[in-house]
Design a protein around this motif. Sequence first.
Motif, PDB file in Angstrom:
ATOM      1  N   TYR A 116     -19.456  20.175 -19.581  1.00 36.23           N
ATOM      2  CA  TYR A 116     -18.128  19.688 -19.204  1.00 36.23           C
ATOM      3  C   TYR A 116     -18.152  18.191 -18.913  1.00 36.23           C
ATOM      4  O   TYR A 116     -17.311  17.432 -19.438  1.00 36.23           O
ATOM      5  CB  TYR A 116     -17.621  20.453 -17.975  1.00 36.23           C
ATOM      6  CG  TYR A 116     -16.323  19.902 -17.435  1.00 36.23           C
ATOM      7  CD1 TYR A 116     -15.119  20.183 -18.075  1.00 36.23           C
ATOM      8  CD2 TYR A 116     -16.308  19.089 -16.311  1.00 36.23           C
ATOM      9  CE1 TYR A 116     -13.923  19.666 -17.597  1.00 36.23           C
ATOM     10  CE2 TYR A 116     -15.119  18.573 -15.828  1.00 36.23           C
ATOM     11  CZ  TYR A 116     -13.933  18.867 -16.471  1.00 36.23           C
ATOM     12  OH  TYR A 116     -12.748  18.343 -16.000  1.00 36.23           O
ATOM     13  N   THR A 120     -16.514  15.074 -21.065  1.00 30.82           N
ATOM     14  CA  THR A 120     -15.577  14.118 -20.483  1.00 30.82           C
ATOM     15  C   THR A 120     -16.084  12.685 -20.653  1.00 30.82           C
ATOM     16  O   THR A 120     -15.302  11.762 -20.949  1.00 30.82           O
ATOM     17  CB  THR A 120     -15.341  14.434 -18.998  1.00 30.82           C
ATOM     18  OG1 THR A 120     -14.939  15.798 -18.852  1.00 30.82           O
ATOM     19  CG2 THR A 120     -14.265  13.536 -18.414  1.00 30.82           C
ATOM     20  N   ASN A 147      -9.105  25.136 -15.602  1.00 31.41           N
ATOM     21  CA  ASN A 147      -9.355  23.699 -15.697  1.00 31.41           C
ATOM     22  C   ASN A 147     -10.006  23.312 -17.025  1.00 31.41           C
ATOM     23  O   ASN A 147      -9.696  22.260 -17.593  1.00 31.41           O
ATOM     24  CB  ASN A 147     -10.241  23.244 -14.536  1.00 31.41           C
ATOM     25  CG  ASN A 147      -9.550  23.350 -13.203  1.00 31.41           C
ATOM     26  OD1 ASN A 147      -8.317  23.395 -13.136  1.00 31.41           O
ATOM     27  ND2 ASN A 147     -10.312  23.412 -12.125  1.00 31.41           N
ATOM     28  N   TYR A 148     -10.906  24.159 -17.507  1.00 30.88           N
ATOM     29  CA  TYR A 148     -11.583  23.856 -18.763  1.00 30.88           C
ATOM     30  C   TYR A 148     -10.602  23.927 -19.932  1.00 30.88           C
ATOM     31  O   TYR A 148     -10.615  23.081 -20.836  1.00 30.88           O
ATOM     32  CB  TYR A 148     -12.748  24.817 -18.994  1.00 30.88           C
ATOM     33  CG  TYR A 148     -13.879  24.669 -17.993  1.00 30.88           C
ATOM     34  CD1 TYR A 148     -14.048  23.488 -17.260  1.00 30.88           C
ATOM     35  CD2 TYR A 148     -14.779  25.704 -17.767  1.00 30.88           C
ATOM     36  CE1 TYR A 148     -15.083  23.355 -16.344  1.00 30.88           C
ATOM     37  CE2 TYR A 148     -15.827  25.571 -16.860  1.00 30.88           C
ATOM     38  CZ  TYR A 148     -15.966  24.395 -16.156  1.00 30.88           C
ATOM     39  OH  TYR A 148     -16.995  24.254 -15.251  1.00 30.88           O
ATOM     40  N   ARG A 151      -8.282  20.912 -19.900  1.00 33.99           N
ATOM     41  CA  ARG A 151      -8.950  19.706 -20.377  1.00 33.99           C
ATOM     42  C   ARG A 151      -9.020  19.703 -21.901  1.00 33.99           C
ATOM     43  O   ARG A 151      -8.756  18.694 -22.547  1.00 33.99           O
ATOM     44  CB  ARG A 151     -10.364  19.650 -19.783  1.00 33.99           C
ATOM     45  CG  ARG A 151     -11.027  18.301 -19.856  1.00 33.99           C
ATOM     46  CD  ARG A 151     -10.329  17.328 -18.970  1.00 33.99           C
ATOM     47  NE  ARG A 151     -11.063  16.082 -18.868  1.00 33.99           N
ATOM     48  CZ  ARG A 151     -10.528  14.955 -18.429  1.00 33.99           C
ATOM     49  NH1 ARG A 151      -9.271  14.929 -18.049  1.00 33.99           N
ATOM     50  NH2 ARG A 151     -11.234  13.847 -18.353  1.00 33.99           N
TER      51      ARG A 151
END
Length: 214
Positions: A116, A120, A147-148, A151
């Motif tokens: 992750y 990013t 959240n993943y 994103r």
Amino acid sequence: MKSGFILVGAAMISLLHAETPAPPKAPAKIDPKKLEQLAQWSKANQAYQDGLAAFAKAKGDEAVAKFTEALKLIDGFTDAHFARGRTYFEMKKHEPAVEDFTRVIKDQPEAVDAYYYRGTALWNLNRLKEALADFDIVVSKQPRQINYRERRAALHQQMKQPALALADFDMMVALEPLQPSTLERRAEIHRLMGSNELANQDELWAKQLRDAGF
């Protein structure tokens, strides 16, 4: 009488023999290499803990120095690689952050957080395809993590892939249907794709949830 004395004497001799302590064992030999390894790990762990303390106080340079000190002692100290990568990431030094996270992934292929954060950092370096590959791995490993998916959806939007972004937003709504912000963002995608009726439905649903206090 003699037989009595003989029996008592034999009993006392037996008792004395029973109470005689065994000779002390020779101390086990300590492997000098193991002692050296333990000392190295102790020093490395202390440097690592000092690095965490510095990171908690937002002292990035000091934290990096301590994590680097730990890694000079124990190159395979995976937690120190991850912690230094996180520190570089927070300092917006994305190239060295990617290097550390890559090492963590090499040592621990199941480390989801490393994928992750590397994804990013790659995104911040405008290496979008590589970033997306990492987010795909993250979502495949934890498909119910909102959240993943959020994103990855945002990255799909930037890469002009609205249908793929919509798939993530659909799953996010399915997992948490009472989040107005997710519905509003999905409405944007619907409108972008020309599905105005679906966009209006999402916006109305979002408004009703907000009015209800969600």
